[in-house]
Motif scaffolding. Structure first.
Motif, PDB file in Angstrom:
ATOM      1  N   SER A   1       0.845  -1.195   0.000  1.00  0.00           N
ATOM      2  CA  SER A   1       0.000   0.000   0.000  1.00  0.00           C
ATOM      3  C   SER A   1       0.875   1.237   0.000  1.00  0.00           C
ATOM      4  N   ALA A   2       0.253   2.380  -0.284  1.00  0.00           N
ATOM      5  CA  ALA A   2       0.972   3.656  -0.310  1.00  0.00           C
ATOM      6  C   ALA A   2       0.199   4.678   0.496  1.00  0.00           C
TER       7      ALA A   2
ATOM      8  N   SER B   1       3.396   1.534   4.777  1.00  0.00           N
ATOM      9  CA  SER B   1       2.997   1.991   3.443  1.00  0.00           C
ATOM     10  C   SER B   1       4.127   2.767   2.792  1.00  0.00           C
TER      11      SER B   1
ATOM     12  N   ASP C   1      -4.732   2.129  -0.464  1.00  0.00           N
ATOM     13  CA  ASP C   1      -3.871   3.297  -0.361  1.00  0.00           C
ATOM     14  C   ASP C   1      -4.574   4.374   0.453  1.00  0.00           C
TER      15      ASP C   1
ATOM     16  N   ARG D   1       2.121   3.213  -9.038  1.00  0.00           N
ATOM     17  CA  ARG D   1       1.415   2.063  -8.491  1.00  0.00           C
ATOM     18  C   ARG D   1       1.714   0.807  -9.308  1.00  0.00           C
TER      19      ARG D   1
END
Length: 668
Positions: free
Chosen positions: A473-474, A562, A513, A658
């Motif tokens: 995830s970010a 993340s 995210d 991504r």
């Protein structure tokens, strides 16, 4: 729905007679979509709604269309004639009477006839003084006497018609009894107005007055306030008529009117009435020229009588007021200021329906949960912001598709990861898809088919989920410049639109995210999408990127698992920083301390492995130099897009990054 018969023999069924009569007269969601275009161009919700009201909806005219029609009516009304019709007619009567008298005197050889002719020759050129000189003249010609009498009759009726609409026709060939009743009405009216000024008026007095003299008021006022408003507007129009004449015409007409009022014995009562009306409505234009109003607004050639000209000027004044109310360009303007009755008189009932629809738009937007009020300010709700964000995102994707780079319809967008082919028991908080086959198998193995119909009963312990490849995830921090230079350069709207679009993309397509929106000018602050949608650029000095990066650092630290990404949208180099006491220090050109502290925050984020990508909306050399230094220290990328393409750049950069994370996972 099938038709049926009610208890009284009525038949019920689907409506088949055209548009549903119970449907709301406009599409509220469509109205919000029209507002969104303005909001995404940098306007506030209030400004966007005002723009919608000015333009109107698909099926209903807006304020601008209504105002244009009012302006057309004003031009048509102004072209109906001239203001000096009564003077012209009096001159014609006077010349005709003198000519008829001369014709009667010409055959008479007597000295008396010659003296009368000399008296006629010596008449003043001013009609008022000429009429006054002939007041006691012994007319030889019966026809001339009758013609001259028309002047007095005309003036009497015109003077009263300037104050009471329709008096000119009502008092034609008036008798002494009818004139006495006019005097009685004026006395009763003045007494009632003076009692009202003292606070002694009652509705019963007004009702008694209308029972006795209601035939003088064809507009049938329902209260004293309505009566005063009608009479005051007409009296003010008469005053503007006098002001619209030339000084000579004004003096001539004033003298003639004064003589007529004295002849009727009504001078005192009419003066009392004018004073009372002016005291009651001092806000009206009582003969003074005002901004946007011409002293003589008439452009036609047809001479108008005094009463008719007063009616025309009264109509013009009402059209002026209506045009001003429709413009809504004054402090505290509201649609409630627009009088539906005035709209109906000027433009008809269809225009009233349009006005009613415009008034309902804001109420219906609020009722359906798209807008709300906070301390008097119009604000968008989360529901509205979600819809506007979708509009912004769709706009960006259309442009991406036009360039052949749209990958927003990827089938796996938003999924937790690729399926691995295995499953495990469900635990609270799991978001992976349910493995239906293994879930049913567990229930059958546990209890077998149950129930008379062979139904399978599921329990919580039966559920299994399909395992997926874990996806990185970010945490994305989008830092948006709110300084006034963004508005001056016309880039604030695209920055707002881009922020809303990216927030919508991440929150709906990629929920694993996290996105935070940070706005910065002299200070920086975390923004909710609802707040951002309602924001305008800030008229303050300072581009405090240092504070924005500090907030971004705190936000990414809350998501240690993340990947941190910081996106900066700005049109200028840092010109402000926070001092130790928490207040901003502004300097332009940028002070060395500002640049040092800002770059220190860049270094701090770099140590946290955060990628900083900067989107420059200007090519000013100091900005380019600063941004290049940020990229050198952090390793992030620098973009210098055309402002109109900012959204495509930001969204494409996010999707590209991504995709890179996904490719990296597949290799490892």
């Amino acid at each position: 729905m099938s038709a049926g018969t009610g208890p009284a023999g009525f038949r019920y069924g689907p409506w088949g007679g055209g548009p549903d009569p119970l449907a709301y007269p406009f599409d509220v969601a469509g109205a919000l979509d029209e507002m969104s275009e303005h909001i995404l161009n940098g306007r506030t919700p209030r400004e966007a709604l005002d723009a919608l009201l000015r333009r109107g909806t698909h099926n209903h005219r807006g304020l601008e269309d209504l105002r244009r029609q009012v302006e057309q009516r004003r031009r048509e009304t102004r072209a109906r004639g001239r203001l000096d019709g009564t003077l012209k007619q009096i001159r014609e009567y006077l010349d005709t009477a003198v000519g008829q008298e001369r014709a009667a005197l010409f055959p008479d050889p007597s000295d008396d006839a010659r003296l009368r002719e000399a008296e006629l020759d010596a008449l003043p050129g001013d009609p008022a003084r000429a009429v006054n000189a002939l007041a006691d003249y012994e007319w030889r010609s019966p026809i001339a006497r009758k013609t001259f009498a028309k002047i007095s009759d005309l003036l009497r009726r015109e003077v009263l018609d300037t104050q009471f609409r329709g008096m000119k026709q009502a008092l034609e060939n008036a008798t002494p009894a009818s004139m006495a009743r006019v005097a009685e009405m004026l006395n009763a009216l003045n007494s009632m107005l003076e009692a009202d000024a003292r606070g002694e008026h009652t509705d019963a007095v007004f009702d008694d007055f209308m029972r006795s003299f209601g035939d003088f008021f064809p507009e049938n006022p329902r209260s004293l306030d309505e009566l005063v408003d009608s009479l005051a507007r007409r009296a003010a129009a008469a005053a503007r008529l006098m002001a619209g004449l030339s000084p000579q015409q004004r003096q001539e007409l004033a003298d003639l009117m004064a003589a007529a009022m004295a002849d009727m014995g009504l001078a005192t009562e009419l003066s009392r009435l004018r004073d009372a009306l002016q005291a009651a409505r001092p806000d009206l234009s009582w003969g003074q020229s005002t901004r946007g109003h011409l002293r003589n607004p008439m452009t036609g050639d047809t001479p108008l009588g005094l009463g008719e000209a007063t009616s025309v000027l009264q109509e013009l004044a009402e059209l002026d007021e209506l045009a001003a109310a429709l413009s809504q360009d004054y402090a505290g303007a509201s649609l409630e200021d627009i009088d539906p009755d005035a709209v109906a008189r000027a433009l008809g009932r269809d225009a009233v329906d349009d006005l009613r629809t415009l008034r309902q738009i804001e109420k219906e937007l609020e009722r359906q949960g798209f807008v709300t009020r906070n301390a008097g300010r119009l604000e968008l709700t989360p529901r509205a912001v979600r819809r506007i964000g979708q509009t912004a995102l769709a706009r960006i994707f259309r442009r991406l598709d036009a360039h052949g780079r749209g990958d927003h319809d990827a089938a796996d967008a938003g999924a937790a990861g690729e399926l691995t082919g295995t499953s495990r028991p469900w635990r609270f908080g799991d978001t992976q898809p349910i493995d239906v086959v293994h879930t049913i198998r567990n229930a059958v193995l546990r209890a077998g088919p149950t129930g008379p119909d062979g139904a399978i009963r599921l329990e919580v312990r039966d559920f299994e989920i399909a395992e997926t490849e874990r996806r990185t995830s970010a945490v994305v921090c989008l830092l948006v410049d709110l300084s006034y230079s963004m508005a001056l350069r016309g880039t604030w709207g695209v920055a707002k639109s881009t922020a809303l679009a990216l927030h919508t993309l991440i929150s709906t397509k990629f929920p694993q995210d996290t996105i935070h929106l940070v706005g910065f000018s002299d200070y920086a602050r975390l923004l909710r999408p609802v707040e951002l949608a309602g924001l305008d650029s800030e008229v303050v000095q300072g581009t405090n990127l240092q504070h924005a990066l500090m907030i971004a650092g705190r936000l990414v630290s809350k998501h240690p698992d993340s990947e941190p990404v910081v996106l900066v949208v700005t049109d200028g180099e840092p010109t402000a920083h926070l001092m130790r006491n928490g207040t901003p220090a502004f300097s332009w050109p940028p002070a060395p301390e500002t640049l040092e502290l800002t770059l220190a925050e860049v270094d701090r984020l770099t140590r946290r492995s955060a990628t900083i990508n900067v989107f420059m909306l200007d090519s000013e050399p100091r900005l380019v130099q600063f941004v290049d230094e940020v990229a050198r220290r952090n390793g992030g990328r620098v973009f210098s897009p055309d402002p109109a393409a900012l959204g495509q750049y930001v969204v494409r950069d996010y999707l590209h990054a991504r995709g890179g994370r996904r490719s990296h996972r597949s290799r490892t």
